[in-house]
Design an enzyme around this catalytic site. Structure first.
Site, short mmCIF file in Angstrom:
data_model
loop_
_atom_site.label_atom_id
_atom_site.label_comp_id
_atom_site.label_asym_id
_atom_site.label_seq_id
_atom_site.Cartn_x
_atom_site.Cartn_y
_atom_site.Cartn_z
N ARG A 127 0.81 -1.21 0.00
CA ARG A 127 0.00 0.00 0.00
C ARG A 127 0.85 1.27 0.00
O ARG A 127 0.47 2.27 -0.61
CB ARG A 127 -0.93 -0.01 1.22
CG ARG A 127 -2.02 1.07 1.16
CD ARG A 127 -2.78 1.18 2.46
NE ARG A 127 -3.96 2.05 2.33
CZ ARG A 127 -4.53 2.66 3.36
NH1 ARG A 127 -4.04 2.51 4.58
NH2 ARG A 127 -5.60 3.41 3.18
N ALA B 73 -7.12 7.68 -0.25
CA ALA B 73 -6.84 6.25 -0.34
C ALA B 73 -7.89 5.53 0.50
O ALA B 73 -8.01 5.78 1.69
CB ALA B 73 -5.44 5.95 0.17
N SER B 74 -8.64 4.67 -0.14
CA SER B 74 -9.76 4.03 0.54
C SER B 74 -9.30 3.15 1.69
O SER B 74 -8.17 2.63 1.70
CB SER B 74 -10.56 3.18 -0.45
OG SER B 74 -11.10 3.97 -1.48
N MET B 75 -10.18 2.96 2.65
CA MET B 75 -9.95 2.05 3.77
C MET B 75 -9.75 0.64 3.21
O MET B 75 -10.58 0.13 2.45
CB MET B 75 -11.19 2.11 4.67
CG MET B 75 -11.10 1.40 5.96
SD MET B 75 -12.63 1.76 6.91
CE MET B 75 -12.25 0.89 8.43
N PRO B 76 -8.64 -0.03 3.53
CA PRO B 76 -8.38 -1.35 2.94
C PRO B 76 -9.51 -2.36 3.11
O PRO B 76 -9.80 -3.14 2.20
CB PRO B 76 -7.10 -1.80 3.65
CG PRO B 76 -6.39 -0.51 3.93
CD PRO B 76 -7.47 0.45 4.30
#
Length: 382
Positions: free
Chosen positions: A39, A96-99
């Site tokens: 990431r 950045a989206s939450m994984p």
């Protein structure tokens, strides 16, 4: 300064956090994808993290590497870009989206080997890299309207060893050169599905897109395309994403709706404003889907009331106000102005919500139909 954080150990922590958020182990294919796509490669050197006042503060990798690395491998969304508005204010414009959210969406996409996918909203490129690992780079097309984000994503994708076709284009138009697609996934929310997406999705194909209403931004549509060109599916109870730029509306209450010469209609209501605009996302989403184009805002700085709930429509024609006097919780003053009686509409739909047994977001079904150059959506309950 070198951070003591080792990406592999940080990744293990992240996978544990994602599993905890999902309430189930990460499926093996997605676990392998997360292990193969670091990431941190997709994050800029400056992240914007929440501060104690509810705003954002910069976290620079060079200045505070420990904090930057911890943020990179936490199961949280990370703001990566701000955009300045015409009034001088700056708002988050990319993240950045939450994984765990990424994993949920990829699970719902239900991909099979060899399928072709169109991603709307390249952002950092992390989503696209995971799709490449799962399907092969030749099967992945990713779009973003922001040329600087595209340049950054292309660099990150190359560094990760994945090079899908990444295009600077308006996601609302899809990307016809590579159509049709077996899957379309959006990393921005929509209030209506663009006609181009229906046309470029193969019959039997799946669409996964976060959903937004003017009243409430919550839920993700998982829908399948039928032979007649319609798309139908249910909302999954997760997801709150930035609205697609092409569908954003610039309407402000005091600038566009309130004037001194207006005479509103006055009444009282026994329905608490917190019942429709409080913490009940099921109620809020039910209202948002059935009272189109109406938004709300809380106000504690009005001389007439302790707390006021404002309602207004996106066309700047109608508004309403519901006042709590600080004492009574059984009766509230209502003022309504314009061709639409917005509080009456909301109260009626809330009554329907209660009568239906307070259905959860997951019971909301949408049917998207082509209509001229646009689409319309019909709402029902499962």
């Amino acid at each position: 300064m070198t951070s003591p954080w080792v990406p592999q150990s940080a990744l293990g922590d992240l996978l544990d956090q994602v599993a905890e958020g999902l309430g189930t182990p990460v499926p093996p294919p997605l676990r392998a994808a997360l292990q193969a796509v670091p990431r941190h490669l997709f994050l800029p050197p400056v992240l914007w993290l929440r501060d104690e006042a509810g705003g954002y503060e910069p976290c620079r990798r060079d200045d505070d590497p420990d904090r930057w690395w911890r943020a990179a491998y936490q199961d949280v969304p990370l703001v990566t870009q701000f955009t300045e508005l015409s009034d001088g204010a700056a708002v988050p414009s990319s993240s950045a989206s939450m994984p765990s959210m990424v994993v949920r969406m990829l699970e719902d996409l239900d991909m099979q080997t060899g399928q072709r996918v169109l991603e709307i909203g390249t952002g950092t490129g992390f989503h696209a890299a995971l799709l490449c690992h799962l399907l092969g780079a030749g099967n992945v097309t990713s779009l973003d309207i922001d040329p600087e984000l595209i340049r950054q994503a292309q660099r990150a994708l190359k560094a990760s060893g994945q090079q899908p076709e990444v295009v600077c284009a308006d996601g609302a138009d899809g990307w016809r050169p590579n159509a049709p697609y077996d899957r379309i996934i959006a990393t921005c929310s929509v209030r209506t599905v663009p006609r181009a997406w229906l046309e470029q999705l193969s019959p039997g194909g799946l669409l996964v897109t976060p959903w937004d209403t003017a009243w409430c931004n919550f839920g993700t549509l998982v829908a399948r395309r039928h032979e007649d060109g319609t798309v139908e599916g249910a909302l999954a109870p997760y997801g709150s994403f930035m609205l697609m730029r092409a569908q954003q509306v610039d309407v402000e209450l005091r600038r566009d709706l309130l004037r001194d010469d207006q005479t509103p209609e006055r009444s009282v209501t026994h329905l608490s404003p917190w019942s429709v605009a409080g913490n009940d996302l099921d109620a809020q989403m039910h209202i948002g889907l059935r009272v189109p184009g109406v938004w709300h805002a809380w106000d504690t700085d009005v001389p007439e009331a302790h707390t006021r709930l404002w309602l207004a429509d996106d066309r700047a024609t109608s508004w309403a106000a519901v006042d709590y006097d600080g004492r009574r919780t059984s009766e509230f003053a209502v003022a309504q102005y314009g061709p639409r009686r917005l509080w009456d509409e909301v109260a009626r739909v809330h009554e329907e919500f209660v009568s239906a047994g307070r259905p959860g977001v997951e019971r909301q079904r949408l049917r998207i139909c082509p209509e001229g150059t646009r689409t319309r959506h019909d709402v029902g309950l499962a």
